[in-house]
Design an enzyme around this catalytic site. Structure first.
Site, PDB file in Angstrom:
ATOM      1  N   GLY A 132      55.483  56.217  71.478  1.00  0.00           N
ATOM      2  CA  GLY A 132      56.622  55.669  70.760  1.00  0.00           C
ATOM      3  C   GLY A 132      56.247  54.319  70.180  1.00  0.00           C
ATOM      4  N   SER A 133      56.539  53.283  70.950  1.00  0.00           N
ATOM      5  CA  SER A 133      56.227  51.919  70.496  1.00  0.00           C
ATOM      6  C   SER A 133      54.720  51.693  70.355  1.00  0.00           C
ATOM      7  CB  SER A 133      56.801  50.902  71.482  1.00  0.00           C
ATOM      8  OG  SER A 133      58.206  51.048  71.556  1.00  0.00           O
ATOM      9  N   GLU A 245      62.889  47.466  57.697  1.00  0.00           N
ATOM     10  CA  GLU A 245      63.489  48.484  58.572  1.00  0.00           C
ATOM     11  C   GLU A 245      64.340  47.824  59.659  1.00  0.00           C
ATOM     12  OE1 GLU A 245      62.214  52.124  61.603  1.00  0.00           O
ATOM     13  OE2 GLU A 245      60.730  51.321  60.211  1.00  0.00           O
TER      14      GLU A 245
END
Length: 383
Positions: A132-133, A245
């Site tokens: 993920g990160s 974002e």
């Protein structure tokens, strides 16, 4: 509410038109979309027809060639309707900017007009079941064979995953290079790509009508001409676009908090207990005053950041601060406002219940709030 310093009369005319459109095309159907767990494609087509998709894109590709202020208006007005419309902001201000920044002229001519008309809905696929990160740890590979990249891997938690026609995916084109992030490239995958399939639509706690899915690549054949920018530059492209974002997510969380405060203020004025309005109790007043103050601080902060972002100033540190602080504030507002609704706050027919569910993800996606704090720490010279 403070006045947006970067908005002109033209912006406000645009807002009025968008608000009128949403009152007709979104508000009456939103609960139905939530129950059906999908926003229909026709809504996207209507957005495109009215000029509400990617308005900043150059006119030669079919856009309006306007500034980011128009995107801010779209984000705010969609969030007022409901958080499940985040897929539109993702398409407009998170995915398509990769195309405007890094696509070559041929790619722009091919893809941008379709993204603006609503014919193409876009997505960006970074997250994987095991990464993920930690983006450098992605396992999806792309091996060049003649005119194609052969792609293998899985992506998950992909916003617009079911409806998307154009997906920017992060892949490893070089698995041996160190550091590993230098092997990441971006490919554009189109919906009918051989070897590409979608997994199940994921069943989420909130954002029910926003389609989130798994994407599967089994010897998927992506044309070499669909490489976005240069091989090995993907990680840097992603980093360059994360300021906007995270600014988008912070703004969405702030608008959600403003809406929760508004509906709760109206509710406590009308609800009676012990022979008087709940709004008359000091505890209610103090709670709402405290939330209103923090929300106002958040609005002041974000307005400054939007202005600086539009001026091209690097505000990565401050945007990271806004993203963690405002999304955490949104969760606090949701909890306090649900409590002030009493038992009714736990009922699905009350908007606060939906917003309570929807706000939870905002501290997780676009980089978790813990990651935001590590970014800020680095900017402060703490590691």
């Amino acid at each position: 509410m403070m006045k947006h310093s970067y908005l002109t009369r033209e912006h406000e005319i645009f807002r009025t038109a968008l608000r009128k459109f949403l009152q007709k095309e979104a508000v009456p159907f939103y609960e139905e979309w939530e129950q059906n767990r999908i926003i229909p494609r026709e809504f996207w087509d209507k957005l495109g027809n009215e000029g509400f998709l990617c308005p900043y894109v150059d006119e030669k590709y079919g856009g309006l060639g306007v500034d980011f202020g128009y995107s801010v208006i779209i984000i705010e007005e969609l969030e007022k309707v409901g958080s499940s419309l985040v897929g539109v902001a993702l398409h407009n201000d998170i995915v398509v900017p990769y195309l405007t920044a890094y696509a070559n002229e041929e790619q722009k001519m091919e893809w941008l007009p379709k993204c603006i008309s609503g014919e193409y809905i876009s997505a960006v696929a970074m997250t994987e079941p095991g990464a993920g990160s930690d983006l450098a740890n992605i396992k999806t590979t792309a091996v060049k064979e003649g005119d194609y990249y052969i792609v293998n891997g899985e992506k998950t938690f992909i916003t617009n995953g079911i409806l998307s026609d154009l997906i920017i995916i992060a892949v490893k084109t070089d698995t041996t290079i160190r550091p590993a992030h230098k092997g990441i490239s971006l490919l554009v995958v189109e919906k009918d790509t051989v070897g590409f399939s979608r997994g199940k639509k994921l069943n989420k706690v909130g954002l029910h009508s926003q389609d989130t899915a798994e994407l599967i690549f089994q010897d998927a054949k992506v044309p070499v001409k669909n490489l976005l920018g240069e091989e090995g530059k993907g990680f840097y492209y992603l980093m360059e676009k994360l300021q906007q974002e995270r600014l988008v997510v912070a703004l969405e969380a702030l608008v959600s908090a403003e809406e929760m405060l508004k509906v709760t203020t109206e509710y406590v004025k009308s609800r009676k207990a012990f022979g008087k309005s709940i709004a008359g109790f000091q505890n209610t007043q103090f709670k709402l005053v405290e939330l209103a103050t923090e929300i106002e601080i958040g609005r002041t902060f974000i307005e400054d950041l939007i202005y600086k972002h539009m001026e091209g100033i690097n505000v990565v540190k401050q945007v990271s601060m806004a993203k963690w602080w405002i999304t955490d504030l949104g969760k606090k507002v949701a909890s306090e406002c649900l409590q002030l609704h009493g038992g009714y706050g736990y009922m699905e027919e009350y908007e606060i219940a939906r917003r309570f569910r929807d706000i939870q993800i905002m501290s997780i996606y676009a980089g978790t709030n813990e990651i935001m704090k590590t970014i800020i720490a680095k900017q402060m010279g703490l590691n």
